[in-house]
Design an enzyme around this catalytic site. Structure first.
Site, short mmCIF file in Angstrom:
data_model
loop_
_atom_site.label_atom_id
_atom_site.label_comp_id
_atom_site.label_asym_id
_atom_site.label_seq_id
_atom_site.Cartn_x
_atom_site.Cartn_y
_atom_site.Cartn_z
N ARG A 134 11.01 6.52 6.99
CA ARG A 134 9.65 6.51 7.54
C ARG A 134 9.71 6.01 8.98
O ARG A 134 10.30 4.96 9.27
CB ARG A 134 8.76 5.60 6.69
CG ARG A 134 7.32 5.49 7.21
CD ARG A 134 6.53 4.51 6.37
NE ARG A 134 6.39 4.98 5.01
CZ ARG A 134 6.30 4.17 3.95
NH1 ARG A 134 6.37 2.86 4.10
NH2 ARG A 134 6.16 4.67 2.74
N ARG A 248 2.78 -9.13 1.82
CA ARG A 248 2.76 -7.72 1.42
C ARG A 248 2.58 -6.87 2.67
O ARG A 248 2.52 -7.38 3.78
CB ARG A 248 1.62 -7.44 0.42
CG ARG A 248 1.90 -7.82 -1.01
CD ARG A 248 2.90 -6.88 -1.67
NE ARG A 248 2.26 -5.84 -2.46
CZ ARG A 248 2.31 -4.53 -2.20
NH1 ARG A 248 2.97 -4.09 -1.17
NH2 ARG A 248 1.72 -3.66 -2.97
N LYS A 249 2.46 -5.55 2.47
CA LYS A 249 2.26 -4.66 3.62
C LYS A 249 0.92 -4.93 4.27
O LYS A 249 0.02 -5.53 3.67
CB LYS A 249 2.36 -3.21 3.18
CG LYS A 249 1.24 -2.72 2.27
CD LYS A 249 1.45 -1.26 1.93
CE LYS A 249 0.35 -0.73 1.01
NZ LYS A 249 0.56 0.68 0.66
N GLY A 506 0.19 10.34 -6.91
CA GLY A 506 1.00 10.43 -8.11
C GLY A 506 0.97 9.22 -9.01
O GLY A 506 1.43 9.27 -10.15
N CYS A 511 -1.14 6.10 -2.61
CA CYS A 511 -0.75 6.50 -1.26
C CYS A 511 -1.56 7.70 -0.79
O CYS A 511 -1.75 7.89 0.41
CB CYS A 511 0.75 6.83 -1.21
SG CYS A 511 1.82 5.42 -1.58
N GLY A 512 -2.04 8.51 -1.73
CA GLY A 512 -2.88 9.65 -1.37
C GLY A 512 -4.33 9.29 -1.13
O GLY A 512 -5.15 10.19 -0.86
#
Length: 589
Positions: A134, A248-249, A506, A511-512
């Protein structure tokens, strides 16, 4: 680490303010700032002690706060992930075979966890020995040279090599093998790219307006801000350990459009353009995030910063999160959980403590974003603010491209534009700076006619899909091909008069971003009519983006994938004004 961070703080950034017709009336002089005073939070003073400390150039969790930490936190303590980059540990790791790596816990953790700090994700479950890489692409802006380089990387991996446009205006490339990584990293640096600090507990790609600098209706050009944020976070791609041990992110965006292409309500920090006493700057939203257990929209921090306060505010908020965020259950370690614990005033007080001079102005009421604004899509041909130039938005089906596609996009950007490409959070591509006299020839190019259409069908326009279980080990279902198939079948059955945004993810990590879609599909296991376990989806309805943004709600749980088409048709007819094709044909007769 303070000196490392501070060297990026002071450049003056130019900005574009709205036209006089759109700009609120403001005084032409700058009044004295309204300074927020620290508040009593009701939180025990011991809880406000920083739980990390600087040691040997890196930030580590203090010994007395290590009980009950999550497994990823333990991996960080056992070995600092950034040493793989900053101390060239990747060079030695890349020389080992996968068999040698898997024999030792330390090196196994290196490839499965620590390499994510370098933007490398081992696909152990679905592509053993191969990695997704990424990148960091602030504001989604890239060049033809960079695109060709990425194409050259994935081409060598044959059918395993491909790339995706992500929901953070970014590239992810697939098929990478470990021995190639040092050379790839050097190649990225040569073309001005980096993958550093793009995964795990780091700041993700800074998102901005994809039309920055070219849109006649933009509020501010976001590129200087997103570039500066990215340079600051990564110390100009050298690595910045001050912000690589977050709980975390952490996501950040800078809003530059009335359309809110940047999706500020789902970012940990969003800069919202606003005037104050004749000065341009930003109100701050904080805490937006998605996770399997909870989704939350960003909330106002009751804070405004001037243009040159963007970095100090980012630094202070990150330090508050780094210092005080918990390290236990990873489902409860995003920044909004800390905000909930301290209260918004308590969290703000901690940010103020970390600001220069411990001052932070109150939020401005002179918001520059127009609330009654119909969100535009970026497809097709549109005039730029520069006379004689246009941009063309292209539909990239579910964001997936191959090496030849990337080379073609680079070629088109060179021949017809300025050698620049823009990526969008909807996984599409924009070619800017095209002379109007060249538009017709561009639209006649085979790539646009056969695959990357500037005028896709209405139901395809808003179609977004995460990686799915083709490559991702966390995904429960396949998404990209299924998203295309379901949409194609649905549009054969019904006609819509306007785009309907459909997002696929998914797994519950979302993430979508299914919760911001008109209709969202979250992968799960379901049971068919015979009670047999099969791939399915939880269906969400009602998400909105733009000035009236809100998250969608669960509409139907555990729908077998084979049953999705009739359900979607029913939703579109009942809630989005779709017309069945049969009826449409009868009415036309």
């Amino acid at each position: 680490m303070s000196s490392l961070s501070g060297r990026f703080l002071m450049p003056q950034l130019s900005h574009t303010v709205p036209s006089s017709s759109a700009r609120p009336r403001t005084r032409l002089f700058a009044g004295p700032p309204t300074v927020a005073q620290p508040v009593e939070t009701g939180v025990d003073a011991g809880r406000l002690e920083p739980i990390v400390e600087e040691k040997d150039g890196y930030y580590v969790l203090k010994e007395r706060f290590r009980q009950g930490i999550n497994p990823q936190g333990k991996v960080k303590i056992e070995k600092e992930p950034m040493k793989l980059f900053m101390e060239n540990g990747i060079e030695e790791l890349a020389k080992l075979s996968m068999e040698e790596i898997d024999k030792e816990k330390s090196t196994k953790d290196d490839i499965d966890v620590r390499l994510k700090w370098l933007g490398l994700f081992h696909r152990r479950k679905n592509q053993y020995g191969r990695f997704m890489m990424r990148l960091k692409l602030p504001n989604g802006v890239t060049t033809s040279e960079q695109t060709r380089y990425l194409a050259s990387v994935i081409r060598k991996y044959g059918k395993d090599g491909c790339a995706d446009v992500t929901t953070r205006q970014n590239w992810q490339i697939r098929g990478v093998v470990l021995p190639d990584v040092p050379e790839i990293l050097r190649g990225l640096a040569e073309v001005g790219l980096t993958s550093l600090q793009s995964g795990m507990d780091n700041v993700r790609n800074p998102v901005g307006n994809p039309l920055a600098g070219i849109d006649p209706d933009e509020i501010v050009d976001t590129r200087p801000y997103t570039n500066l944020l990215s340079q600051f976070i990564t110390a100009n791609s050298r690595g910045n350990p001050a912000f690589t041990n977050l709980p975390r992110k952490w996501n950040v965006c800078v809003v530059g459009s009335h359309d809110l292409y940047e999706h500020p309500h789902i970012n940990d920090l969003a800069y919202m353009p606003a005037m104050k006493d004749g000065r341009f700057g930003f109100n701050l939203l904080v805490g937006g995030f998605f996770s399997p257990k909870r989704c939350a929209e960003a909330v106002p921090l009751d804070a405004w910063v001037s243009a040159d306060g963007v970095l100090p505010a980012c630094k202070a908020i990150l330090e508050a999160y780094r210092d005080l965020g918990t390290r236990g259950n990873r489902q409860k370690t995003r920044m909004m959980w800390l905000i909930d614990e301290l209260g918004i005033e308590g969290f703000r007080s901690e940010v103020v403590k970390r600001m220069p001079d411990q001052e932070l102005e109150k939020e401005s009421s002179e918001d520059l974003i127009q609330k009654r604004w119909e969100r535009r899509d970026c497809f097709g041909v549109h005039p730029q603010k520069q006379e004689g130039l246009s941009y063309v938005g292209l539909h990239i089906p579910v964001g997936r491209v191959r090496a030849d596609d990337m080379d073609e996009l680079a070629r088109l950007a060179d021949i017809y534009g300025s050698g620049e490409l823009r990526l969008t959070v909807e996984q599409n591509v924009i070619i800017p700076n095209i002379e109007d006299s060249k538009i017709e020839a561009l639209l006649g190019e085979r790539l646009l006619k056969d695959w990357f259409s500037p005028e896709p069908p209405l139901l395809m326009k808003g179609l977004v899909a995460c990686t799915g279980n083709e490559f991702c080990g966390q995904a429960i279902i396949e998404t990209k091909a299924r998203a295309m198939k379901v949409t194609e079948e649905v549009q054969r059955l019904v006609s819509v008069s306007k785009p309907v945004r459909m997002h696929w993810t998914g797994c519950p990590n979302t993430c979508g971003q299914v919760q911001v879609a008109d209709v969202g599909f979250m992968g799960c296991m379901a049971r068919d009519e015979n009670g047999k376990v099969c791939e399915g989806a939880d269906v969400y309805v009602g998400g909105r983006v733009g000035s009236k943004s809100h998250l969608g709600e669960l509409y139907r749980k555990s729908v077998p994938c084979k049953d999705l088409v009739p359900l979607v048709v029913d939703i579109l007819v009942k809630q989005f004004g779709a017309v069945p094709r049969e009826r449409e044909e009868v009415e036309e007769d």
